[in-house]
Design a protein around this motif. Structure first.
Motif, mmCIF file in Angstrom:
data_model
loop_
_atom_site.group_PDB
_atom_site.id
_atom_site.type_symbol
_atom_site.label_atom_id
_atom_site.label_comp_id
_atom_site.label_asym_id
_atom_site.label_seq_id
_atom_site.Cartn_x
_atom_site.Cartn_y
_atom_site.Cartn_z
ATOM 1 N N GLY A 265 0.825 -1.208 0.000
ATOM 2 C CA GLY A 265 0.000 0.000 0.000
ATOM 3 C C GLY A 265 0.856 1.254 0.000
ATOM 4 O O GLY A 265 1.940 1.292 0.579
ATOM 5 N N GLY A 266 0.376 2.273 -0.658
ATOM 6 C CA GLY A 266 1.089 3.538 -0.717
ATOM 7 C C GLY A 266 2.175 3.530 -1.783
ATOM 8 O O GLY A 266 2.216 2.670 -2.670
ATOM 9 N N LEU A 267 3.084 4.501 -1.668
ATOM 10 C CA LEU A 267 4.139 4.686 -2.654
ATOM 11 C C LEU A 267 5.487 4.807 -1.954
ATOM 12 O O LEU A 267 5.582 5.391 -0.871
ATOM 13 C CB LEU A 267 3.882 5.955 -3.477
ATOM 14 N N VAL A 296 19.519 13.623 0.117
ATOM 15 C CA VAL A 296 19.846 15.051 0.087
ATOM 16 C C VAL A 296 18.687 15.886 -0.461
ATOM 17 O O VAL A 296 18.709 17.118 -0.344
ATOM 18 C CB VAL A 296 21.130 15.327 -0.728
ATOM 19 N N PHE A 297 17.685 15.236 -1.042
ATOM 20 C CA PHE A 297 16.543 15.981 -1.573
ATOM 21 C C PHE A 297 15.431 16.170 -0.537
ATOM 22 O O PHE A 297 14.407 16.791 -0.832
ATOM 23 C CB PHE A 297 15.999 15.280 -2.819
ATOM 24 N N ASP A 298 15.631 15.627 0.666
ATOM 25 C CA ASP A 298 14.667 15.818 1.769
ATOM 26 C C ASP A 298 13.253 15.416 1.355
ATOM 27 O O ASP A 298 12.269 16.129 1.624
ATOM 28 C CB ASP A 298 14.677 17.275 2.255
ATOM 29 N N LEU A 299 13.140 14.276 0.711
ATOM 30 C CA LEU A 299 11.844 13.766 0.266
ATOM 31 C C LEU A 299 11.364 12.671 1.213
ATOM 32 O O LEU A 299 12.171 11.906 1.738
ATOM 33 C CB LEU A 299 11.974 13.180 -1.148
ATOM 34 N N PRO A 300 10.058 12.552 1.416
ATOM 35 C CA PRO A 300 9.559 11.438 2.235
ATOM 36 C C PRO A 300 9.838 10.112 1.541
ATOM 37 O O PRO A 300 9.685 9.995 0.314
ATOM 38 C CB PRO A 300 8.053 11.713 2.329
ATOM 39 N N ARG A 301 10.264 9.119 2.307
ATOM 40 C CA ARG A 301 10.584 7.815 1.724
ATOM 41 C C ARG A 301 9.331 7.029 1.355
ATOM 42 O O ARG A 301 9.323 6.301 0.370
ATOM 43 C CB ARG A 301 11.409 6.990 2.715
ATOM 44 N N ARG A 302 8.301 7.167 2.144
ATOM 45 C CA ARG A 302 7.054 6.442 1.908
ATOM 46 C C ARG A 302 5.900 7.421 2.077
ATOM 47 O O ARG A 302 5.926 8.285 2.960
ATOM 48 C CB ARG A 302 6.903 5.282 2.906
ATOM 49 N N ILE A 303 4.886 7.268 1.244
ATOM 50 C CA ILE A 303 3.762 8.189 1.308
ATOM 51 C C ILE A 303 2.517 7.480 0.792
ATOM 52 O O ILE A 303 2.597 6.636 -0.113
ATOM 53 C CB ILE A 303 4.068 9.458 0.473
ATOM 54 N N SER A 304 1.373 7.776 1.394
ATOM 55 C CA SER A 304 0.128 7.174 0.922
ATOM 56 C C SER A 304 -0.278 7.833 -0.390
ATOM 57 O O SER A 304 0.100 8.973 -0.676
ATOM 58 C CB SER A 304 -0.989 7.348 1.954
ATOM 59 N N ALA A 305 -1.035 7.112 -1.189
ATOM 60 C CA ALA A 305 -1.477 7.664 -2.466
ATOM 61 C C ALA A 305 -2.310 8.923 -2.259
ATOM 62 O O ALA A 305 -2.196 9.906 -3.015
ATOM 63 C CB ALA A 305 -2.286 6.619 -3.235
ATOM 64 N N GLU A 306 -3.118 8.934 -1.211
ATOM 65 C CA GLU A 306 -3.969 10.101 -0.940
ATOM 66 C C GLU A 306 -3.121 11.311 -0.561
ATOM 67 O O GLU A 306 -3.340 12.422 -1.050
ATOM 68 C CB GLU A 306 -4.961 9.796 0.187
ATOM 69 N N GLU A 307 -2.128 11.079 0.310
ATOM 70 C CA GLU A 307 -1.271 12.193 0.724
ATOM 71 C C GLU A 307 -0.438 12.685 -0.453
ATOM 72 O O GLU A 307 -0.201 13.881 -0.591
ATOM 73 C CB GLU A 307 -0.355 11.749 1.865
ATOM 74 N N PHE A 308 -0.012 11.767 -1.319
ATOM 75 C CA PHE A 308 0.765 12.172 -2.486
ATOM 76 C C PHE A 308 -0.046 13.106 -3.365
ATOM 77 O O PHE A 308 0.451 14.137 -3.827
ATOM 78 C CB PHE A 308 1.202 10.935 -3.280
ATOM 79 N N ARG A 309 -1.295 12.785 -3.572
ATOM 80 C CA ARG A 309 -2.154 13.633 -4.393
ATOM 81 C C ARG A 309 -2.335 15.004 -3.751
ATOM 82 O O ARG A 309 -2.358 16.027 -4.443
ATOM 83 C CB ARG A 309 -3.501 12.966 -4.633
ATOM 84 N N ARG A 310 -2.431 15.052 -2.431
ATOM 85 C CA ARG A 310 -2.610 16.334 -1.745
ATOM 86 C C ARG A 310 -1.374 17.209 -1.850
ATOM 87 O O ARG A 310 -1.471 18.436 -1.906
ATOM 88 C CB ARG A 310 -2.934 16.108 -0.258
ATOM 89 N N ARG A 311 -0.191 16.592 -1.869
ATOM 90 C CA ARG A 311 1.065 17.366 -1.874
ATOM 91 C C ARG A 311 1.433 17.892 -3.249
ATOM 92 O O ARG A 311 2.315 18.724 -3.367
ATOM 93 C CB ARG A 311 2.219 16.473 -1.379
ATOM 94 N N ARG A 312 0.822 17.430 -4.284
ATOM 95 C CA ARG A 312 1.197 17.814 -5.648
ATOM 96 C C ARG A 312 0.737 19.234 -5.959
ATOM 97 O O ARG A 312 -0.193 19.739 -5.404
ATOM 98 C CB ARG A 312 0.629 16.841 -6.654
#
Length: 312
Positions: A265-267, A296-312
């Motif tokens: 589940g998630g990405l 070094v890009f300070d990106l989340p390693r794992r994210i839910s599909a819903e949260e990913f859509r919200r952050r875009r």
């Protein structure tokens, strides 16, 4: 004496010299430590604080690079692969060129950081590398560079001429548009849409005919839209569909954080892809998968599909 305001531009300088963002941060830390210890000996009548710091940074870099090989991209090591199904075996013993995380630096500090240019500069001897960057990128005078390197103006001019000749074939900077150029943004937007839809045919239509795809720390690489497309088909077979792509920039170029579907589940953060867009087509994609580089890009390693859509 205030030294911290110079940290960011010094990191960019040391990155151009070393080809490694991680190493650049360490080199700048050493530079500032040496400067602090020598602050009582600084003479403002001889040089500005900035010029003085670059002299220290140059000496730190030259010492660190002594006897060391260059940091390459896979395309700098040999011929392209003609097998899109070749095993993806990392070569961790090779000190690969790393990308530069634009979001952590202001626009002035990250100027002239194109990945292809930094890769080409790695072929130069360290002192020639320093002359080229100090003169061409940072606009120090020949006299200032001679002072920084402890040499003569004649020697600096000679080294600059040789360095210019060595990197002259690295494309025309005028052909490469900025990431916020409307045409570039449109190409990247279509690339993202096609990648998230796993639409290989649409992705191939966005590629230059001789597009390059490379994936450090895997040493193989591909040239041509056909093999690029076949490799992407393999990626979607292996990792599934339903990817998420987050737009960013690296090395002053458009870049994408690619999130692969997680069976649980998630990405999951998979790669950072640095794109070169020329003439309305993707001409080059350097895909970085090393977890240490991704950090070094300070990106989340794992994210839910819903949260990913919200952050875009």
């Amino acid at each position: 004496m205030e030294l911290e305001p110079y940290r960011r531009e010094l990191v960019a300088y040391c990155y151009r010299m070393s080809g490694s963002f991680h190493e650049a941060e360490d080199l700048v830390q050493e530079t500032l430590l040496r400067a602090w210890k020598a602050r009582d000996r600084y003479d403002p009548a001889r040089a500005s604080v900035r010029t003085w710091l670059y002299r220290i940074a140059t000496n730190v870099c030259l010492t660190a690079l002594e006897g060391r090989g260059r940091r390459p991209l896979p395309s700098g090591l040999g011929v392209p692969s003609d097998d899109p199904g070749a095993p993806l075996v990392p070569a961790p013993d090779i000190p690969w060129l790393e990308p530069f995380p634009d979001a952590r630096f202001d626009a002035e500090a990250r100027a002239d950081l194109r990945l292809a240019w930094v890769a080409a500069v790695q072929h130069l001897p360290a002192r020639q590398r320093a002359v080229l960057v100090l003169r061409e990128v940072l606009a120090f005078s020949a006299a200032e560079v001679a002072e920084q390197l402890g040499t003569t103006v004649t020697a600096v001019n000679s080294a600059l001429q040789r360095a210019r000749a060595a990197v002259a074939g690295v494309g025309d900077p005028g052909e490469v548009r900025e990431p916020d150029d409307p045409e570039v943004r449109a190409v990247v937007r279509r690339y993202v849409r096609a990648f998230e839809a796993a639409d290989v045919a649409a992705l191939v239509r966005l590629l230059a005919e001789d597009a390059v795809l490379e994936m450090p720390p895997v040493p193989l690489w591909y040239r041509g839209s056909r093999d690029y497309g076949l490799f992407l088909e393999r990626v979607f077979r292996m990792r599934g569909t339903g990817w998420g792509m987050r737009r960013l920039t690296a090395n002053g170029q458009p870049a994408l954080a690619a999130y692969a579907p997680d069976p649980g589940g998630g990405l999951l953060l998979h790669t950072v892809q640095v794109l070169t867009v020329v003439g309305g087509r993707v001409a080059h994609n350097a895909v970085f998968a090393d977890p240490r580089v991704l950090e070094v890009f300070d990106l989340p390693r794992r994210i839910s599909a819903e949260e990913f859509r919200r952050r875009r």
